[in-house]
Motif scaffolding. Sequence first.
Motif, PDB file in Angstrom:
ATOM      1  N   TRP A   1       4.352   1.637   1.710  1.00  0.00           N
ATOM      2  CA  TRP A   1       4.846   0.794   2.796  1.00  0.00           C
ATOM      3  C   TRP A   1       6.340   0.548   2.649  1.00  0.00           C
ATOM      4  O   TRP A   1       7.078   0.545   3.645  1.00  0.00           O
ATOM      5  CB  TRP A   1       4.085  -0.536   2.815  1.00  0.00           C
ATOM      6  CG  TRP A   1       2.747  -0.430   3.477  1.00  0.00           C
ATOM      7  CD1 TRP A   1       1.601   0.092   2.942  1.00  0.00           C
ATOM      8  CD2 TRP A   1       2.424  -0.814   4.817  1.00  0.00           C
ATOM      9  NE1 TRP A   1       0.586   0.043   3.853  1.00  0.00           N
ATOM     10  CE2 TRP A   1       1.056  -0.521   5.016  1.00  0.00           C
ATOM     11  CE3 TRP A   1       3.145  -1.400   5.850  1.00  0.00           C
ATOM     12  CZ2 TRP A   1       0.403  -0.780   6.225  1.00  0.00           C
ATOM     13  CZ3 TRP A   1       2.503  -1.662   7.052  1.00  0.00           C
ATOM     14  CH2 TRP A   1       1.153  -1.347   7.229  1.00  0.00           C
ATOM     15  N   ARG A   2       6.785   0.338   1.430  1.00  0.00           N
ATOM     16  CA  ARG A   2       8.224   0.126   1.215  1.00  0.00           C
ATOM     17  C   ARG A   2       9.030   1.335   1.697  1.00  0.00           C
ATOM     18  O   ARG A   2      10.115   1.188   2.256  1.00  0.00           O
ATOM     19  CB  ARG A   2       8.506  -0.112  -0.266  1.00  0.00           C
ATOM     20  CG  ARG A   2       8.052  -1.463  -0.793  1.00  0.00           C
ATOM     21  CD  ARG A   2       8.677  -1.728  -2.154  1.00  0.00           C
ATOM     22  NE  ARG A   2       8.269  -3.015  -2.698  1.00  0.00           N
ATOM     23  CZ  ARG A   2       7.238  -3.195  -3.491  1.00  0.00           C
ATOM     24  NH1 ARG A   2       6.486  -2.154  -3.830  1.00  0.00           N
ATOM     25  NH2 ARG A   2       6.935  -4.392  -3.957  1.00  0.00           N
ATOM     26  N   GLU A   3       8.494   2.522   1.482  1.00  0.00           N
ATOM     27  CA  GLU A   3       9.191   3.745   1.875  1.00  0.00           C
ATOM     28  C   GLU A   3       9.208   3.931   3.384  1.00  0.00           C
ATOM     29  O   GLU A   3      10.121   4.560   3.922  1.00  0.00           O
ATOM     30  CB  GLU A   3       8.527   4.951   1.205  1.00  0.00           C
ATOM     31  CG  GLU A   3       8.602   4.937  -0.315  1.00  0.00           C
ATOM     32  CD  GLU A   3       7.803   6.052  -0.959  1.00  0.00           C
ATOM     33  OE1 GLU A   3       7.254   6.888  -0.199  1.00  0.00           O
ATOM     34  OE2 GLU A   3       7.727   6.105  -2.201  1.00  0.00           O
TER      35      GLU A   3
ATOM     36  N   GLN B   1      10.465 -10.709   6.365  1.00  0.00           N
ATOM     37  CA  GLN B   1       9.907 -10.690   5.015  1.00  0.00           C
ATOM     38  C   GLN B   1       8.396 -10.478   5.058  1.00  0.00           C
ATOM     39  O   GLN B   1       7.688 -11.168   5.777  1.00  0.00           O
ATOM     40  CB  GLN B   1      10.194 -12.015   4.324  1.00  0.00           C
ATOM     41  CG  GLN B   1      11.656 -12.416   4.315  1.00  0.00           C
ATOM     42  CD  GLN B   1      11.810 -13.886   3.960  1.00  0.00           C
ATOM     43  OE1 GLN B   1      11.709 -14.259   2.793  1.00  0.00           O
ATOM     44  NE2 GLN B   1      12.026 -14.713   4.957  1.00  0.00           N
TER      45      GLN B   1
ATOM     46  N   THR C   1      11.817  -6.461   4.361  1.00  0.00           N
ATOM     47  CA  THR C   1      11.632  -6.444   2.912  1.00  0.00           C
ATOM     48  C   THR C   1      10.152  -6.677   2.620  1.00  0.00           C
ATOM     49  O   THR C   1       9.462  -7.336   3.394  1.00  0.00           O
ATOM     50  CB  THR C   1      12.448  -7.545   2.211  1.00  0.00           C
ATOM     51  OG1 THR C   1      12.005  -8.838   2.662  1.00  0.00           O
ATOM     52  CG2 THR C   1      13.934  -7.386   2.515  1.00  0.00           C
ATOM     53  N   LEU C   2       9.674  -6.116   1.519  1.00  0.00           N
ATOM     54  CA  LEU C   2       8.272  -6.283   1.131  1.00  0.00           C
ATOM     55  C   LEU C   2       8.189  -6.692  -0.332  1.00  0.00           C
ATOM     56  O   LEU C   2       8.750  -6.025  -1.199  1.00  0.00           O
ATOM     57  CB  LEU C   2       7.477  -4.989   1.362  1.00  0.00           C
ATOM     58  CG  LEU C   2       5.958  -5.066   1.124  1.00  0.00           C
ATOM     59  CD1 LEU C   2       5.211  -4.110   2.045  1.00  0.00           C
ATOM     60  CD2 LEU C   2       5.578  -4.776  -0.330  1.00  0.00           C
ATOM     61  N   GLU C   3       7.519  -7.800  -0.580  1.00  0.00           N
ATOM     62  CA  GLU C   3       7.248  -8.261  -1.930  1.00  0.00           C
ATOM     63  C   GLU C   3       5.739  -8.219  -2.143  1.00  0.00           C
ATOM     64  O   GLU C   3       4.977  -8.735  -1.318  1.00  0.00           O
ATOM     65  CB  GLU C   3       7.757  -9.698  -2.133  1.00  0.00           C
ATOM     66  CG  GLU C   3       9.261  -9.853  -1.987  1.00  0.00           C
ATOM     67  CD  GLU C   3      10.026  -9.151  -3.101  1.00  0.00           C
ATOM     68  OE1 GLU C   3       9.444  -9.009  -4.210  1.00  0.00           O
ATOM     69  OE2 GLU C   3      11.165  -8.745  -2.868  1.00  0.00           O
TER      70      GLU C   3
ATOM     71  N   TRP D   1       1.226  -0.881  -2.568  1.00  0.00           N
ATOM     72  CA  TRP D   1       2.037  -1.024  -1.358  1.00  0.00           C
ATOM     73  C   TRP D   1       3.332  -0.222  -1.398  1.00  0.00           C
ATOM     74  O   TRP D   1       4.173  -0.355  -0.503  1.00  0.00           O
ATOM     75  CB  TRP D   1       2.367  -2.503  -1.126  1.00  0.00           C
ATOM     76  CG  TRP D   1       1.160  -3.358  -0.959  1.00  0.00           C
ATOM     77  CD1 TRP D   1       0.604  -4.182  -1.896  1.00  0.00           C
ATOM     78  CD2 TRP D   1       0.333  -3.477   0.204  1.00  0.00           C
ATOM     79  NE1 TRP D   1      -0.512  -4.811  -1.390  1.00  0.00           N
ATOM     80  CE2 TRP D   1      -0.692  -4.398  -0.102  1.00  0.00           C
ATOM     81  CE3 TRP D   1       0.375  -2.898   1.483  1.00  0.00           C
ATOM     82  CZ2 TRP D   1      -1.684  -4.741   0.823  1.00  0.00           C
ATOM     83  CZ3 TRP D   1      -0.607  -3.249   2.397  1.00  0.00           C
ATOM     84  CH2 TRP D   1      -1.609  -4.161   2.072  1.00  0.00           C
ATOM     85  N   ASP D   2       3.523   0.628  -2.409  1.00  0.00           N
ATOM     86  CA  ASP D   2       4.773   1.387  -2.540  1.00  0.00           C
ATOM     87  C   ASP D   2       5.063   2.240  -1.306  1.00  0.00           C
ATOM     88  O   ASP D   2       6.221   2.362  -0.881  1.00  0.00           O
ATOM     89  CB  ASP D   2       4.743   2.268  -3.786  1.00  0.00           C
ATOM     90  CG  ASP D   2       4.873   1.456  -5.071  1.00  0.00           C
ATOM     91  OD1 ASP D   2       5.194   0.250  -4.987  1.00  0.00           O
ATOM     92  OD2 ASP D   2       4.642   2.031  -6.154  1.00  0.00           O
TER      93      ASP D   2
END
Length: 230
Positions: free
Chosen positions: A22-24, A5, A31-33, A19-20
């Motif tokens: 990074w999610r890709e 996490q 997982t990234l919140e 941070w979008d």
Amino acid sequence: MAEQQILAYHGWGFDGGAWDAWRECLPDGFTLEAFDRGYFGRPRQPDFRGKGARIVMAHSFGLHLVPRERLEEADLLVILGGFRDFHPRAARFRHRSRQVLAQMCERFSEEPEAVLGKFYANTWHPASPPKLDLEGMDRELMKEDLEKLGESTLEAERMAAAGRVCIFHGTDDLIVPKSKGRDLYGSLEPQASYFEIRNAGHALPFTHTAQCLKLMMPEAENLFPQKTQN
């Protein structure tokens, strides 16, 4: 395998959407919140869940916005373009830096678009900045945090609460000089690793996402086998 996490904290002038990318790019099992201070929309304070390894990523002033309990819960703290205190320590340089920040705060009240435009240009240097979007901007909160930026100081012990620390800094950072990154590293040895990214500026986590992620992955994958394999 338990998910690893990531809680990601943006700095001044950004929002959680930074941070979008990074999610890709993150591999399976992560997982990234994203934390959101609320500069351009609704604020959000994420929490860790589950049994996976826990990673805090913080860009710039975002390091000062991480709650103490999140640092204490983290297995790994990733600092990108960060600093313990913003102004130089030498008195003559510190005085000038304070003057510049005070002028920036004063001008922000009257011309936020001009101030942010210059800030983004310096932040993304040597790359080109994204298009400026001020929709939903909370001017009062941004000015308040801009003033706090010059006064906030982090003790090494607070950051050292994380199990490991991984520090990144751009060699061409115009906002926070690389000497600040080296100072962080010096205060956190031997539990820290340090990487300077050539031709990267202050926006290095967003302009050099893949390179930062590649260097971070050994820390994330190899330091916590007991957690990642449960």
